[in-house]
Design a protein around this motif. Sequence first.
Motif, mmCIF file in Angstrom:
data_model
loop_
_atom_site.group_PDB
_atom_site.id
_atom_site.type_symbol
_atom_site.label_atom_id
_atom_site.label_comp_id
_atom_site.label_asym_id
_atom_site.label_seq_id
_atom_site.Cartn_x
_atom_site.Cartn_y
_atom_site.Cartn_z
ATOM 1 N N UNK B 120 0.842 -1.201 0.000
ATOM 2 C CA UNK B 120 0.000 0.000 0.000
ATOM 3 C C UNK B 120 0.877 1.250 0.000
ATOM 4 N N UNK B 121 1.943 1.192 0.768
ATOM 5 C CA UNK B 121 2.822 2.351 0.853
ATOM 6 C C UNK B 121 3.467 2.638 -0.501
ATOM 7 N N UNK B 122 3.816 1.555 -1.211
ATOM 8 C CA UNK B 122 4.418 1.710 -2.533
ATOM 9 C C UNK B 122 3.404 2.361 -3.480
ATOM 10 N N UNK B 123 2.146 1.919 -3.349
ATOM 11 C CA UNK B 123 1.096 2.498 -4.188
ATOM 12 C C UNK B 123 0.897 3.971 -3.867
ATOM 13 N N UNK B 124 0.942 4.292 -2.564
ATOM 14 C CA UNK B 124 0.772 5.695 -2.173
ATOM 15 C C UNK B 124 1.902 6.543 -2.734
ATOM 16 N N UNK B 125 3.086 5.980 -2.716
ATOM 17 C CA UNK B 125 4.227 6.724 -3.251
ATOM 18 C C UNK B 125 4.035 6.956 -4.751
ATOM 19 N N UNK B 126 3.490 5.934 -5.459
ATOM 20 C CA UNK B 126 3.291 6.058 -6.899
ATOM 21 C C UNK B 126 2.347 7.214 -7.224
ATOM 22 N N UNK B 127 1.323 7.367 -6.404
ATOM 23 C CA UNK B 127 0.355 8.436 -6.667
ATOM 24 C C UNK B 127 0.626 9.689 -5.821
ATOM 25 N N UNK B 128 1.793 9.702 -5.152
ATOM 26 C CA UNK B 128 2.213 10.845 -4.336
ATOM 27 C C UNK B 128 1.114 11.291 -3.363
ATOM 28 N N UNK B 129 0.617 10.336 -2.605
ATOM 29 C CA UNK B 129 -0.452 10.651 -1.660
ATOM 30 C C UNK B 129 0.148 10.933 -0.275
ATOM 31 N N UNK B 130 -0.031 12.153 0.235
ATOM 32 C CA UNK B 130 0.443 12.434 1.590
ATOM 33 C C UNK B 130 -0.333 11.584 2.595
ATOM 34 N N UNK B 131 0.335 11.166 3.627
ATOM 35 C CA UNK B 131 -0.361 10.282 4.565
ATOM 36 C C UNK B 131 -0.027 10.591 6.011
ATOM 37 N N UNK B 132 -0.987 10.239 6.859
ATOM 38 C CA UNK B 132 -0.720 10.222 8.287
ATOM 39 C C UNK B 132 -0.926 8.776 8.718
ATOM 40 N N UNK B 133 -0.248 8.385 9.794
ATOM 41 C CA UNK B 133 -0.382 6.988 10.215
ATOM 42 C C UNK B 133 -1.207 6.913 11.492
ATOM 43 N N UNK B 134 -1.968 5.851 11.610
ATOM 44 C CA UNK B 134 -2.733 5.616 12.831
ATOM 45 C C UNK B 134 -2.410 4.215 13.332
ATOM 46 N N UNK B 135 -1.806 4.167 14.527
ATOM 47 C CA UNK B 135 -1.475 2.863 15.108
ATOM 48 C C UNK B 135 -2.675 2.435 15.952
ATOM 49 N N UNK B 136 -3.409 1.493 15.416
ATOM 50 C CA UNK B 136 -4.662 1.054 16.021
ATOM 51 C C UNK B 136 -4.416 -0.121 16.989
ATOM 52 N N UNK B 137 -5.439 -0.510 17.666
ATOM 53 C CA UNK B 137 -5.426 -1.703 18.532
ATOM 54 C C UNK B 137 -4.410 -1.608 19.670
ATOM 55 N N UNK B 138 -4.279 -0.394 20.252
ATOM 56 C CA UNK B 138 -3.330 -0.227 21.358
ATOM 57 C C UNK B 138 -3.790 -0.964 22.610
ATOM 58 N N UNK B 139 -5.026 -1.476 22.585
ATOM 59 C CA UNK B 139 -5.537 -2.213 23.741
ATOM 60 C C UNK B 139 -5.165 -3.695 23.673
ATOM 61 N N UNK B 140 -4.562 -4.109 22.556
ATOM 62 C CA UNK B 140 -4.246 -5.532 22.389
ATOM 63 C C UNK B 140 -2.976 -5.947 23.132
ATOM 64 N N UNK B 141 -2.920 -7.207 23.501
ATOM 65 C CA UNK B 141 -1.716 -7.735 24.136
ATOM 66 C C UNK B 141 -0.556 -7.653 23.147
ATOM 67 N N UNK B 142 0.540 -7.096 23.622
ATOM 68 C CA UNK B 142 1.715 -6.976 22.749
ATOM 69 C C UNK B 142 1.755 -5.655 21.999
ATOM 70 N N UNK B 143 0.814 -4.748 22.310
ATOM 71 C CA UNK B 143 0.777 -3.455 21.613
ATOM 72 C C UNK B 143 2.054 -2.665 21.875
ATOM 73 N N UNK B 144 2.610 -2.088 20.826
ATOM 74 C CA UNK B 144 3.831 -1.302 20.993
ATOM 75 C C UNK B 144 3.933 -0.243 19.892
#
Lengths: 231, 694
Positions: B120-144
């Motif tokens: 997906x990131x490669x595709x975003x780079x191809x179309x020059x799409x600015x992005x923000x990241x969201x780290x989801x599931x911080x409630x899960x065991x092993x979240x980091x």
Amino acid sequence: MGKEDLITSNPLRVLGLDNKAEEGRQSLGLVMARAGLGKTAILVQIALDSMLRGNRVLHVAIGETIEKTRDRYEDILTKMVEDLNEETESDLSRRRMIMTFKENVFSRAMLEERLKDLIQQDVFKPDCLIIDGYDFDGNGRQAMEDLKQLMAELGISVIWFSAVSHREDPRTSADGVPAPCHTIDDLFEVVLVINPQDSVMKLDILRCAYCEVEPGTTLLLDPSTMLIQKS
Amino acid sequence: MAKDLSRVRNIGISAHIDSGKTTLTERILFYTDRIHAIHEVRGKDGVGAKMDSMELEKERGITIQSAATYASWKDVDINIIDTPGHVDFTIEVERALRVLDGAILVLCSVGGVQSQSITVSRQMARYKVPRIAFVNKCDRTGANPARVTQQLRDKLSLNAHLMQLPIGLEGEFEGIVDLITMKAIYFDGENGETMREEAIPAEMAAEAEGMREAMLEEISMFSDELMETLLEGGEIDPRLIHDAVRSGTLSLEFTPVFIGSAYKNKGIQPLLDAVSSYLPCPTDVVNHALDLADEEKEFAVSNDPDDKLIMLAFKLEDGRYGQLTYVRTYQGILKKGETVYNSRTGKKVKIGRLVRMHADEMEEIDSCGPGDIVALFGVDCASGDTFTAEGLSASMSSMHIPEPVISLAVIPVDNKAQTNMSKALNRFTKEDPTFRTYVDHETGETIISGMGELHLDVYIERMKREYKAEVQAGAPQVAYRETITMQAAFDYTHKKQTGGSGQYGRVAGYLEPLEEGEYEFVDQIVGGVIPREYIPSCDKGFKKSLAKGSLCGAAITGVRAVIDDGNSHSVDSSDVAFQLAAQGAFREAYSKAKPVIMEPIMKVAVEGPSEFQGAVMGSLNQRRGMIIGTVEEGNYTVVEAEVPLSEMFGYSTTLRSLTQGKAEFTMEFATFKQVPKSVSEELIKEYQEEKKNK
């Protein structure tokens, strides 16, 4: 240009390493320069030459991605020969494998484990190793001797390294090999240093055990392509 | 009234499968008051998440087709496209990226940057799409989240930095610390709808201070004013920070990372604020169209409502209300009842109804303008078509569409199913350019082809459910191709005299390999030896010959057919005679042109614990794979290889048993390559036997 022409006309022939490898001798090579001068470009040309001669090359890139390393090969190959036939190109890519490590992850033990894995699984048995980004500041003579031993064990005929020299560090060996490799230069059969002078890029041959030319001889680099030229 | 485009965001939400994109979208819709209750993707209430409007998606818990929806956060209008995470459906992701201005890259705080995130990131780079990241599931065991941020830097080479810190993690995930306002935020109420700001917990103060400093240092690269203020050591205006983050994000040089848990209703509102603050509005992005009146010269669309209309149909859907066409407007205004032109077909189209979509519900609107993503009713077009106002001949630049790599036969069980299947296939091919269908004239079977087993599975399911077309599917087959490797001449006369008017046509010329493209016809006839009216007949005859090669029955591509001589007869020559002559000529030259079989090669990435690396490489090697390289990350290794698709059937089972289920793999189409001699011989033999048995 055909494959044979590419091999015979390559300025790297003067280093005479290929004949030694055929004789079963193992050697270490080193390309040194200050940061950003194009060590990888030289290593890639050495690797391509080896691949063209029918060897398998494992390119170990420390702190670099597979994609970028692959691009470097494609880039240099296109510069070396504009119209390479598909068969040769496909043959070349089968002769190369890239292994990337994060800077803090690379160790000789890990490399050994991975190499043995490759060979035992009959996936890839390299004849030549390129190690780009090896930390000479943090690893001394013993580590290098260990690597030599590993070569013998695994039947690798040549390992080429890149090393970063620093402008502010004036130390050199008797042969003129700069720090941080000045104290271990005797372990290398060949040492090349990229030496920019005004508008000319030179590739100085500082040590050369089997050279057809005298140590101190200089090859030229095309500053725009970084291709090695006959001086 | 002209809309203030600075208050419009067209965003996509993309990520690796099961990272929680659909849940996140559901929460966004809830907080923006578009829906009034939350339904989980695999919830017990059986309603399913709002965005998964297709039944199948609800059942499988994965999002197959992207549904466009509209939400409004504070004073910003947000158009959201929920995109699928599985690699088989990347055409959906690519299309979404084509029309979007920005994106949220959703990552699982446990799984981190997985293989699909890389695609997906490669595709975003191809179309020059600015992005923000969201780290989801911080409630899960092993979240980091810190580890995931580091992976964004290492694996995706993004200059990513946490903009928030988690207060507690896993089961104790309570809220977040905002590193800009330096406040702790908690999410109260049944659905986390009430944000409560407090002072940062004392034990986190030092860590937060350190992280803020590092973040400021990073983003000061994008604002001289901020850098000066930092050097002077003065009070920092939050506006300066926002501006710097926005500038870094828009230039694709910085990726701000936000954290939360959509499932636990934490961190969504600040993420919406970030979408408004940092992702681009339509005027921040330059989109290009091709001027069809001027040799397809590229020009930048204006985003001006007063200019002539240009809009792109990026998705078709056949829903319960008839055909819906999703469009993005790039310039001009479209009003209900107006007539527009389809620049591909040149046909006039009257726009009867215009709607804004909210998953599968809709809102009637009277007009749409630049930056809008809306849906049209009852418009006959294909995905990727451009609509313009009268007098403007423009097309949005073509989309990157991969070739199908796998095919299978579908057999309807009865006549009713046959009719319904035709309807369904007609619809699917319009909706999805990577899905193709044709009838094999020898077997009479209908063949469908696409990007992977799951891709085709989904369409077969849709045929059954949406079109009541009960079909039996054959075993998947690799979509081989045939091509020629050298030039070969032909000189063929088709002559038939069976009483009455006969058939006569002679064509001469040569076939040669075509480096790019599937087929090209070149007419070099001089002196009218073949009359003008029969030249298209020759072209048609060659085209018919391409359908099936003589080696293994695969379609032939990469051929240029040149005719430079021929003969005709004043009475016996006809369209059919020249078509047959061309087919005969093709047959004659094809075998001399050293035809070869090509097979699809997939780029395969296997990720897993390093202890299995040897076994993984061995398994790829056995499958005629070429190992490109490995990425060593301590006790985790990624093996990248190119493997023929034909060898990849059943690989997931092999990989599971080799690695105790600890490794996973993704694959995407890379290229077509000539098959090795042994495989080629095998394929030819099989085809000959198949022909014999018919």
